[in-house]
Design a protein around this motif. Structure first.
Motif, PDB file in Angstrom:
ATOM      1  N   GLU A  93     -98.606  10.949 -44.173  1.00  9.07           N
ATOM      2  CA  GLU A  93     -97.556   9.650 -43.723  1.00  9.07           C
ATOM      3  C   GLU A  93     -97.951  10.195 -42.331  1.00  9.07           C
ATOM      4  O   GLU A  93     -98.614  11.215 -41.545  1.00  9.07           O
ATOM      5  CB  GLU A  93     -96.056  10.019 -43.930  1.00  9.07           C
ATOM      6  CG  GLU A  93     -95.205   9.497 -43.039  1.00  9.07           C
ATOM      7  CD  GLU A  93     -94.223   9.511 -44.005  1.00  9.07           C
ATOM      8  OE1 GLU A  93     -93.461   8.208 -43.873  1.00  9.07           O
ATOM      9  OE2 GLU A  93     -93.872  10.412 -44.811  1.00  9.07           O
ATOM     10  N   TYR A  99     -96.020   9.747 -38.131  1.00  2.29           N
ATOM     11  CA  TYR A  99     -94.681   9.881 -36.843  1.00  2.29           C
ATOM     12  C   TYR A  99     -95.648   9.493 -35.505  1.00  2.29           C
ATOM     13  O   TYR A  99     -96.490  10.597 -34.940  1.00  2.29           O
ATOM     14  CB  TYR A  99     -93.798  10.304 -37.245  1.00  2.29           C
ATOM     15  CG  TYR A  99     -93.247  10.077 -38.632  1.00  2.29           C
ATOM     16  CD1 TYR A  99     -91.940   9.448 -39.008  1.00  2.29           C
ATOM     17  CD2 TYR A  99     -92.743  10.934 -39.650  1.00  2.29           C
ATOM     18  CE1 TYR A  99     -91.184   9.162 -39.920  1.00  2.29           C
ATOM     19  CE2 TYR A  99     -92.184  11.153 -41.042  1.00  2.29           C
ATOM     20  CZ  TYR A  99     -91.696  10.116 -41.097  1.00  2.29           C
ATOM     21  OH  TYR A  99     -90.620   9.747 -41.855  1.00  2.29           O
ATOM     22  N   TRP A 124     -93.243   8.589 -31.561  1.00  2.00           N
ATOM     23  CA  TRP A 124     -91.749   8.073 -31.289  1.00  2.00           C
ATOM     24  C   TRP A 124     -91.831   8.296 -29.419  1.00  2.00           C
ATOM     25  O   TRP A 124     -93.092   8.808 -29.384  1.00  2.00           O
ATOM     26  CB  TRP A 124     -90.549   8.964 -32.332  1.00  2.00           C
ATOM     27  CG  TRP A 124     -90.920  10.205 -31.511  1.00  2.00           C
ATOM     28  CD1 TRP A 124     -90.279  11.647 -30.497  1.00  2.00           C
ATOM     29  CD2 TRP A 124     -91.433  11.674 -32.396  1.00  2.00           C
ATOM     30  NE1 TRP A 124     -90.326  12.489 -30.812  1.00  2.00           N
ATOM     31  CE2 TRP A 124     -90.997  12.594 -31.794  1.00  2.00           C
ATOM     32  CE3 TRP A 124     -92.378  11.613 -33.646  1.00  2.00           C
ATOM     33  CZ2 TRP A 124     -91.316  14.124 -32.278  1.00  2.00           C
ATOM     34  CZ3 TRP A 124     -93.227  12.960 -33.551  1.00  2.00           C
ATOM     35  CH2 TRP A 124     -92.613  14.317 -34.099  1.00  2.00           C
ATOM     36  N   VAL A 144     -87.649   0.917 -35.137  1.00  2.00           N
ATOM     37  CA  VAL A 144     -88.477   1.308 -36.296  1.00  2.00           C
ATOM     38  C   VAL A 144     -89.082   0.607 -36.212  1.00  2.00           C
ATOM     39  O   VAL A 144     -88.957  -0.155 -36.809  1.00  2.00           O
ATOM     40  CB  VAL A 144     -87.258   3.051 -36.484  1.00  2.00           C
ATOM     41  CG1 VAL A 144     -88.538   3.541 -38.061  1.00  2.00           C
ATOM     42  CG2 VAL A 144     -86.954   3.718 -36.533  1.00  2.00           C
ATOM     43  N   THR A 178     -92.062   0.355 -39.459  1.00  3.17           N
ATOM     44  CA  THR A 178     -93.625   1.417 -40.563  1.00  3.17           C
ATOM     45  C   THR A 178     -94.388   0.106 -40.746  1.00  3.17           C
ATOM     46  O   THR A 178     -94.130  -1.045 -40.745  1.00  3.17           O
ATOM     47  CB  THR A 178     -92.427   1.119 -42.140  1.00  3.17           C
ATOM     48  OG1 THR A 178     -92.390   0.018 -42.287  1.00  3.17           O
ATOM     49  CG2 THR A 178     -91.036   2.471 -41.668  1.00  3.17           C
ATOM     50  N   ARG A 224     -98.800   5.639 -44.768  1.00  2.02           N
ATOM     51  CA  ARG A 224     -97.292   5.100 -43.520  1.00  2.02           C
ATOM     52  C   ARG A 224     -97.832   6.043 -42.525  1.00  2.02           C
ATOM     53  O   ARG A 224     -97.230   6.891 -42.458  1.00  2.02           O
ATOM     54  CB  ARG A 224     -96.759   4.875 -43.850  1.00  2.02           C
ATOM     55  CG  ARG A 224     -95.239   4.642 -43.746  1.00  2.02           C
ATOM     56  CD  ARG A 224     -93.495   4.016 -44.653  1.00  2.02           C
ATOM     57  NE  ARG A 224     -94.105   2.873 -45.181  1.00  2.02           N
ATOM     58  CZ  ARG A 224     -92.633   2.343 -45.749  1.00  2.02           C
ATOM     59  NH1 ARG A 224     -92.221   2.972 -45.736  1.00  2.02           N
ATOM     60  NH2 ARG A 224     -92.518   1.714 -46.974  1.00  2.02           N
ATOM     61  N   THR A 275     -95.154   5.881 -39.514  1.00  2.80           N
ATOM     62  CA  THR A 275     -93.722   4.869 -38.639  1.00  2.80           C
ATOM     63  C   THR A 275     -93.376   5.120 -37.051  1.00  2.80           C
ATOM     64  O   THR A 275     -94.064   6.183 -36.550  1.00  2.80           O
ATOM     65  CB  THR A 275     -92.588   5.493 -39.252  1.00  2.80           C
ATOM     66  OG1 THR A 275     -92.881   5.096 -40.562  1.00  2.80           O
ATOM     67  CG2 THR A 275     -91.103   5.550 -38.701  1.00  2.80           C
ATOM     68  N   TRP A 276     -92.826   4.123 -36.729  1.00  2.00           N
ATOM     69  CA  TRP A 276     -93.360   4.523 -34.677  1.00  2.00           C
ATOM     70  C   TRP A 276     -91.673   4.287 -34.622  1.00  2.00           C
ATOM     71  O   TRP A 276     -90.893   3.720 -35.231  1.00  2.00           O
ATOM     72  CB  TRP A 276     -94.089   3.318 -34.319  1.00  2.00           C
ATOM     73  CG  TRP A 276     -93.742   2.713 -32.680  1.00  2.00           C
ATOM     74  CD1 TRP A 276     -92.260   1.909 -32.544  1.00  2.00           C
ATOM     75  CD2 TRP A 276     -93.660   3.670 -31.945  1.00  2.00           C
ATOM     76  NE1 TRP A 276     -92.028   2.147 -31.359  1.00  2.00           N
ATOM     77  CE2 TRP A 276     -93.523   2.677 -30.667  1.00  2.00           C
ATOM     78  CE3 TRP A 276     -95.424   3.901 -31.970  1.00  2.00           C
ATOM     79  CZ2 TRP A 276     -93.407   2.750 -29.380  1.00  2.00           C
ATOM     80  CZ3 TRP A 276     -95.354   4.382 -30.194  1.00  2.00           C
ATOM     81  CH2 TRP A 276     -94.825   4.288 -29.054  1.00  2.00           C
ATOM     82  N   CYS A 277     -91.437   5.254 -33.803  1.00  2.00           N
ATOM     83  CA  CYS A 277     -90.166   5.139 -33.156  1.00  2.00           C
ATOM     84  C   CYS A 277     -89.842   4.959 -32.300  1.00  2.00           C
ATOM     85  O   CYS A 277     -90.226   5.479 -30.993  1.00  2.00           O
ATOM     86  CB  CYS A 277     -89.731   6.157 -33.683  1.00  2.00           C
ATOM     87  SG  CYS A 277     -89.100   6.465 -35.592  1.00  2.00           S
ATOM     88  N   LYS A 281     -85.867   9.551 -33.344  1.00  2.00           N
ATOM     89  CA  LYS A 281     -86.701  10.554 -34.016  1.00  2.00           C
ATOM     90  C   LYS A 281     -87.049  10.480 -35.271  1.00  2.00           C
ATOM     91  O   LYS A 281     -85.943  10.017 -35.571  1.00  2.00           O
ATOM     92  CB  LYS A 281     -86.564  11.781 -32.811  1.00  2.00           C
ATOM     93  CG  LYS A 281     -86.153  11.787 -31.749  1.00  2.00           C
ATOM     94  CD  LYS A 281     -86.489  13.322 -31.356  1.00  2.00           C
ATOM     95  CE  LYS A 281     -86.175  13.733 -29.841  1.00  2.00           C
ATOM     96  NZ  LYS A 281     -85.611  14.795 -29.281  1.00  2.00           N
ATOM     97  N   PRO A 282     -88.428  10.874 -35.604  1.00  2.00           N
ATOM     98  CA  PRO A 282     -88.060  10.825 -36.876  1.00  2.00           C
ATOM     99  C   PRO A 282     -86.994  12.016 -37.411  1.00  2.00           C
ATOM    100  O   PRO A 282     -86.479  13.394 -36.498  1.00  2.00           O
ATOM    101  CB  PRO A 282     -89.532  10.815 -37.423  1.00  2.00           C
ATOM    102  CG  PRO A 282     -90.441  11.666 -36.082  1.00  2.00           C
ATOM    103  CD  PRO A 282     -89.552  10.918 -35.063  1.00  2.00           C
ATOM    104  N   LYS A 301     -97.530  20.097 -42.342  1.00  2.00           N
ATOM    105  CA  LYS A 301     -97.399  19.103 -41.149  1.00  2.00           C
ATOM    106  C   LYS A 301     -98.088  19.830 -39.713  1.00  2.00           C
ATOM    107  O   LYS A 301     -98.237  20.728 -39.878  1.00  2.00           O
ATOM    108  CB  LYS A 301     -96.052  18.973 -40.883  1.00  2.00           C
ATOM    109  CG  LYS A 301     -95.175  18.448 -42.677  1.00  2.00           C
ATOM    110  CD  LYS A 301     -93.942  18.025 -42.230  1.00  2.00           C
ATOM    111  CE  LYS A 301     -93.559  17.726 -43.017  1.00  2.00           C
ATOM    112  NZ  LYS A 301     -92.792  19.566 -44.795  1.00  2.00           N
TER     113      LYS A 301
END
Length: 458
Positions: A182, A184, A186, A304, A306, A319, A321-323, A328-329, A353
Motif C-alpha cells: 500500500e 499513500y 497527500w 480521496v 484509490t 493499492r 491512495t491519494w488524498c 491525510k491518511p 513503513k
C-alpha cells in the motif's frame, strides 16, 4: 521512529515545497559548455516565469516569448528583453520557423494539448508543465505525435532521477521494507477556489492587455469575470488561496473542469512520478473516489481516490491512495500521536513503513529506528541526473532521453486523469487502454474525449 525524532522532522518540513533546488540550477546567466538550444516560451506569465529562467540558466537560449496577457507576462519579457514577443502561439511557430529548436508550454491545462501538438508537428523539442493534457484522448494523441516527431520531450513533474528520489527507489529495491502492499500520497492543495456550484452570474470588462478569446481557447466561450465580490464566500472556501479572489485568471483556472485538473492534476504527477518508478506501476485495474459535495462545473474541496494495481512480476498487488484538501491518511501507530506533514508520501511494506515528507525535507524516514539506521548504508546503485531542465537540454542535444519524457509521462498523466474521472462521476473506473474504453462507467467513458468549441480541433 521515536516521537521526539519525528517532531524534529516535522519542524524541518515547514519550508515551502520546491521541485528543483536552486543550487542545481546554476546562477543566472549560466551558459552550458557546449552550444545552446534556442527556445520559444508559450505561457510565460505564471509558473512559466521561473521555469523559463531555469531553462535559461542551464543553457537554453531564449529567442521568443508568448503570452495572452501583456501585464502577466511583463516580468518575463523584462527578464529577456532580446526575445521576440507574441500573443498567439501559432504566430510564434509560424514566424520563428527555424529560429527556435524547442518550445516550452506553461499555459493553463486546457490548452496544453493544442500548444504541444502544434510544436511537435513543427518538429520542435517540447517541454510541457504538468499535467501533460486534460483528457485521455489528448494524452494518447500527444504521445503518438511525439513518437512520430522523434524529438526530445519532457514534463515538469518532480523527477524520479534526482538524489532524493533515487534513494527512495534504492531503499524499496533493497527489500528492507518487505513487499510494498500500500502507498499513500497527500497534499494540502487546493490553494485556489474549488467547489464552486456554478459559473459566476456576473461579468466584467476584458482588459485591453488580455486576449480573452485566446485564453478560452477550445473551451466553451464564457464572459470574462475578474474577481469574486468581497462578500462572496467562494475564495475563502479552500484552506489557502494563493490566487486570491481571481475567478479564472491568473492562477485560479485549476479548480474549474473546463480549464484545470484540480488538486490531483496539480500535484499528482509530482508525487506519482517516483512512486510509479519505484513500484513499476502500469495501468490501474480499478479506481474509485469519495469527495466533498460534487459540482457540475468545479472540482470538490477535498477528495480521496484509490487506485488498485495488479501483480507486477514478483511484486504483489498494491493499492495507491491519494488524498487532497488537507485530508491525510491515518497516522501510523509508530508515530505515537505525532501529526503527519501536510504533504507527504508513505509506503506500507510487510516489514516496515516509510514516510517521505514532501515539504522541505524529502528524506526517507523508516518508522523503525533500527531499520532506519540500516537504510543509511544501502548502496547507491542508480545514476543521479541533473534536474528537469538539464535532462531536457541533454536530450535536445541528442543525449539520454529525459526522465519524464512524454512516453513515461503518459502513465502519470493517465493516473491523474482517470482519478479525476472517478471524482467527477462518483463511480468506479475500470479503464481498458487497448480498447480505450471505460466499460463500467458510461459517464466516465464519455469524458475520455472532450468537446471543443470556437473552431479548435486537435
Amino acid at each position: 521512529m521515536k516521537r521526539r525524532s519525528f517532531m524534529k522532522l516535522g519542524l524541518a518540513a515547514m519550508a515551502a515545497p520546491t521541485i528543483v533546488p536552486r543550487h542545481v540550477l546554476g546562477g543566472e546567466g549560466y551558459t552550458a559548455p557546449s552550444g545552446r538550444i534556442t527556445l520559444g516560451g508559450v505561457g510565460i506569465g505564471g509558473v512559466g516565469h521561473g521555469q523559463i529562467k531555469a531553462l535559461a540558466s542551464v543553457g537554453f537560449q531564449v529567442e521568443a516569448l508568448c503570452d495572452v496577457d501583456d501585464v502577466h507576462g511583463k516580468k518575463t519579457y523584462d527578464a529577456f528583453p532580446q526575445a521576440r514577443r507574441y500573443r498567439d502561439f501559432r504566430e510564434l511557430l509560424a514566424q520563428e520557423g527555424d529560429k527556435v529548436d524547442a518550445v516550452y508550454c506553461g499555459t493553463p491545462d486546457h490548452t496544453h494539448a493544442f500548444v504541444t501538438l502544434a510544436a511537435l508537428r513543427a518538429k520542435k523539442h517540447v517541454c510541457c508543465v504538468k499535467p501533460l493534457t486534460r483528457s485521455m484522448e489528448e494524452c494518447y494523441l500527444v504521445c503518438d505525435e511525439a513518437k512520430k516527431a522523434g524529438v526530445a520531450t519532457q514534463v515538469t513533474a518532480s523527477p524520479h532521477t534526482d538524489d532524493a528520489a533515487c534513494h527512495v527507489r534504492e531503499v524499496i529495491a533493497s527489500g528492507i521494507l518487505g513487499d510494498i502492499v500500500e502507498v499513500y500520497a497527500w497534499t494540502r492543495r487546493p490553494v485556489w477556489p474549488q467547489g464552486m456550484p456554478s459559473y459566476p452570474n456576473f461579468k466584467t470588462e476584458v482588459p485591453s492587455t488580455l486576449d480573452w478569446k485566446l485564453w478560452i481557447g477550445s473551451a466553451e466561450m464564457r464572459d470574462f469575470a475578474d474577481r469574486w465580490p468581497n462578500d462572496n464566500p467562494i475564495p475563502k472556501m479552500a484552506p489557502e488561496t494563493w490566487g486570491g479572489a481571481a475567478v479564472y485568471h491568473p492562477f485560479n483556472h485549476r479548480g474549474w473542469y473546463d480549464f484545470g485538473a484540480g488538486a490531483l492534476g496539480d500535484m499528482g504527477c509530482h508525487w506519482a512520478n517516483t512512486i510509479y518508478k519505484a513500484l513499476d506501476l502500469g495501468h490501474p485495474s480499478m479506481i474509485s473516489a469519495s469527495c466533498t459535495r460534487r459540482s457540475a462545473v468545479a472540482f470538490p474541496l477535498a477528495s480521496v481516490v484509490t487506485f488498485d494495481y495488479p501483480k507486477r512480476g514478483s511484486m504483489p498487488e498494491v493499492r495507491f491512495t491519494w488524498c487532497d484538501g488537507l485530508i491525510k491518511p491515518p497516522s501510523p501507530k509508530e508515530l505515537n500521536g505525532a501529526a503527519l506533514p501536510n504533504e507527504g508520501v508513505m509506503y506500507i511494506g510487510t516489514k516496515a513503513k516509510m514516510l517521505i515528507p514532501m515539504e522541505g525535507d524529502r528524506g526517507c524516514h523508516i518508522l523503525n529506528d533500527q531499520l532506519n539506521e540500516q537504510a543509511k548504508s544501502i548502496p547507491r546503485t542508480l545514476p543521479r541526473r541533473g534536474n528537469v531542465w538539464q535532462e531536457w537540454l541533454d536530450a535536445c542535444k541528442g543525449g539520454e532521453r529525459a526522465g519524464c519524457d512524454f512516453e513515461w509521462a503518459k502513465l502519470i498523466t493517465e493516473f491523474v486523469l482517470l482519478g479525476n474521472l472517478a471524482v467527477r462521476t462518483g463511480g468506479a473506473v475500470a479503464f481498458d487502454p487497448a480498447a480505450f474504453r471505460v466499460a463500467n462507467n458510461a459517464a466516465a467513458n464519455d469524458l475520455l474525449r472532450l468537446k471543443y468549441y470556437n473552431g479548435w480541433k486537435l
